[in-house]
Design a protein around this motif. Structure first.
Motif, PDB file in Angstrom:
ATOM      1  N   MET A 171      16.536   0.363   5.123  1.00  0.00           N
ATOM      2  CA  MET A 171      17.418  -0.766   4.805  1.00  0.00           C
ATOM      3  C   MET A 171      18.719  -0.732   5.600  1.00  0.00           C
ATOM      4  O   MET A 171      19.325  -1.784   5.851  1.00  0.00           O
ATOM      5  CB  MET A 171      17.713  -0.788   3.308  1.00  0.00           C
ATOM      6  N   ALA A 213      13.746  -6.108   1.869  1.00  0.00           N
ATOM      7  CA  ALA A 213      14.470  -6.177   3.134  1.00  0.00           C
ATOM      8  C   ALA A 213      13.528  -6.488   4.292  1.00  0.00           C
ATOM      9  O   ALA A 213      13.925  -7.137   5.268  1.00  0.00           O
ATOM     10  CB  ALA A 213      15.207  -4.865   3.399  1.00  0.00           C
ATOM     11  N   ALA A 350      22.848  -5.319  -1.340  1.00  0.00           N
ATOM     12  CA  ALA A 350      23.225  -3.996  -1.845  1.00  0.00           C
ATOM     13  C   ALA A 350      24.566  -4.044  -2.563  1.00  0.00           C
ATOM     14  O   ALA A 350      24.777  -3.326  -3.548  1.00  0.00           O
ATOM     15  CB  ALA A 350      23.283  -2.992  -0.692  1.00  0.00           C
ATOM     16  N   THR A 462      19.764  -5.502   4.146  1.00  0.00           N
ATOM     17  CA  THR A 462      18.994  -5.399   2.906  1.00  0.00           C
ATOM     18  C   THR A 462      18.605  -6.764   2.359  1.00  0.00           C
ATOM     19  O   THR A 462      17.913  -6.850   1.349  1.00  0.00           O
ATOM     20  CB  THR A 462      19.808  -4.659   1.826  1.00  0.00           C
TER      21      THR A 462
END
Length: 478
Positions: A171, A213, A350, A462
């Motif tokens: 990610m 992702a 995130a 992500t």
């Protein structure tokens, strides 16, 4: 308050070229550069992506992850040798749920995870893992049986830790692949990885995010659904996906992921519901029957009472704690939702997930040391700055030692940590998490300070479907 449909707030960022070399942390982070002097100075050509395979980000991070788990096992050596006995296991900070629950829950009698006489009070996948490991351990309540169970669990959790590191590396993107070190070298991993099976849920959740992702919504949903059946908190990652879908108007992938997650969760849980609903729902009912636990903000009144009168440990009533917790969670979720839709630039996935999970932890009925593992991969992706991470690591390390000494004091006052000191360390830990939250809020409001977006690459590594997406809905708060 008003809403706008502004279209696009900026040009979409093109997909990251697979030929782009990685950026070592010593090239972009002042603290990492200063700390590297101990190891010979900032990274050179061999760590910049064109050196040998073993000197690149993923092999190094995987190796250091294995070292961290090994150090965690070494930290349990005293108890592994002499047994997990109270207060010795707390004084030596070698306590772990794994062998203790094995011999106290009924698994050591050879019973199934939801059989009569077994009291795990855990979600289905966690209970199944505990039972599966028990199948290879002696069915006896002895130190030897505990040791075997712990060793087998360590192997399982090592695999989970490696999955977390690889998923974070995936990610982070090729350009920031070295951010995986923020997981691999974290004291949180070394100290808490072997406390329980929480890391298994973290591995499933992080792998699910990695699939998202990579724009694979069905595998992402299946893994996140299994993660929810292992530890409840990954439902907040699904909520983060939904919030960003509202902001971008890209609902198809989000709906597919949420639908797959619900289907996976039902596939795991329904058989237990049908066969033994009371045993299955024990972990849900336990939430409403508990008082404030260790690490919780709501345990502070009890600690204040103890500081004045050591015999007074009443604290807040259990129902009051549950009401306060649920109320605080609702308020925090609303605040994060408004923030996501109000921010001048769409937050990264995130960052949103970290905000939700951090509030869930800090405002929960309890916040044990192993719950910090929930935050570990999200923090590494949301705030990939070594200074901020080290602040949090120090606070978690201090709390890890403090909580065991405080618990030891319940049975051995000669080695007790006074309640006022425990309260102080608890507040320092919560303050460190609050600092990470502040960092996320600041970087979302001022994207030029975001370490990820300041590095040439994807808008949101992500983000999956949200990477480079225009805004469909923005809320303006007057």
């Amino acid at each position: 308050m008003s809403t706008e449909s502004p279209g696009h707030t900026g040009p979409a960022t093109p997909a990251e070229s697979p030929q782009v070399p990685s950026v070592p942390p010593t090239a972009v982070d002042a603290l990492a550069r200063a700390g590297s002097e101990v190891l010979g100075g900032p990274a050179g050509r061999r760590l910049a992506g064109d050196g040998p395979w073993w000197a690149r980000a993923l092999p190094v991070a995987v190796s250091l992850t294995a070292v961290a788990v090994a150090l965690g096992a070494v930290g349990k050596h005293h108890c592994r040798t002499l047994g997990w006995n109270t207060p010795d296991q707390f004084v030596h900070a070698c306590y772990t749920d794994l062998p203790v629950v094995y011999t106290s829950s009924g698994l050591a009698k050879g019973l199934g995870p939801y059989a009569d006489g077994v009291s795990l009070n855990q979600p289905p996948v966690t209970s199944a893992l505990a039972w599966l490991v028990a199948r290879f351990a002696p069915y006896e309540v002895t130190v030897t049986a505990q040791r075997v169970y712990f060793d087998l669990s360590t192997v399982l959790l090592l695999v989970a830790a490696l999955v977390v590191t690889i998923a974070v590396w995936t990610m982070a993107g090729r350009r920031r692949g070295w951010d995986a070190l923020l997981v691999a070298v974290s004291p949180v991993l070394a100290l808490s990885a072997l406390l329980s099976f929480d890391l298994a849920g973290v591995a499933l959740a992080t792998a699910g995010m990695a699939c998202w992702a990579r724009r694979r919504p069905v595998p992402a949903g299946i893994l996140l659904g299994l993660a929810v059946a292992t530890r409840t908190y990954p439902v907040l990652i699904l909520l983060a996906i939904v919030l960003l879908a509202v902001r971008t108007g890209r609902f198809r992938g989000a709906a597919t992921t949420v639908g797959a997650a619900v289907a996976a969760w039902l596939a795991v849980d329904l058989p237990f519901v049908v066969t033994n609903v009371d045993a299955w729902s024990a972990y849900l009912r336990a939430f409403f029957d508990q008082r404030a636990g260790y690490g919780s903000l709501w345990v502070l009144p009890q600690l204040a009472q103890q500081a004045v009168d050591a015999t007074n440990t009443s604290g807040l009533p259990g129902p009051a704690v549950v009401v306060l917790t649920i109320g605080a969670w609702i308020v925090w979720t609303v605040l994060v939702g408004v923030f996501v839709l109000w921010a001048p630039r769409r937050p990264r996935l995130a960052q949103v997930a970290f905000l939700l999970v951090a509030g869930y932890c800090a405002l929960g009925v309890s916040f044990p040391p192993q719950a910090a593992l929930w935050l570990l991969p999200l923090a590494a992706l949301a705030v990939p700055r070594w200074r901020d991470q080290v602040i949090w690591w120090v606070a978690e390390g201090a709390y890890f030692g403090a909580v065991w000494l405080y618990i030891a004091g319940q049975t051995n006052t000669n080695r007790a940590l006074p309640p006022e000191l425990y309260a102080m360390v608890l507040l320092v830990r919560l303050a460190a998490i609050a600092w990470l939250v502040v960092c996320v809020v600041r970087e979302v409001r001022t994207p030029s300070t975001d370490a990820v977006r300041a590095t040439r690459g994807p808008d949101d590594p992500t983000g999956g479907d949200f990477d480079g997406a225009p805004d469909a809905l923005v809320v303006r708060v007057a």
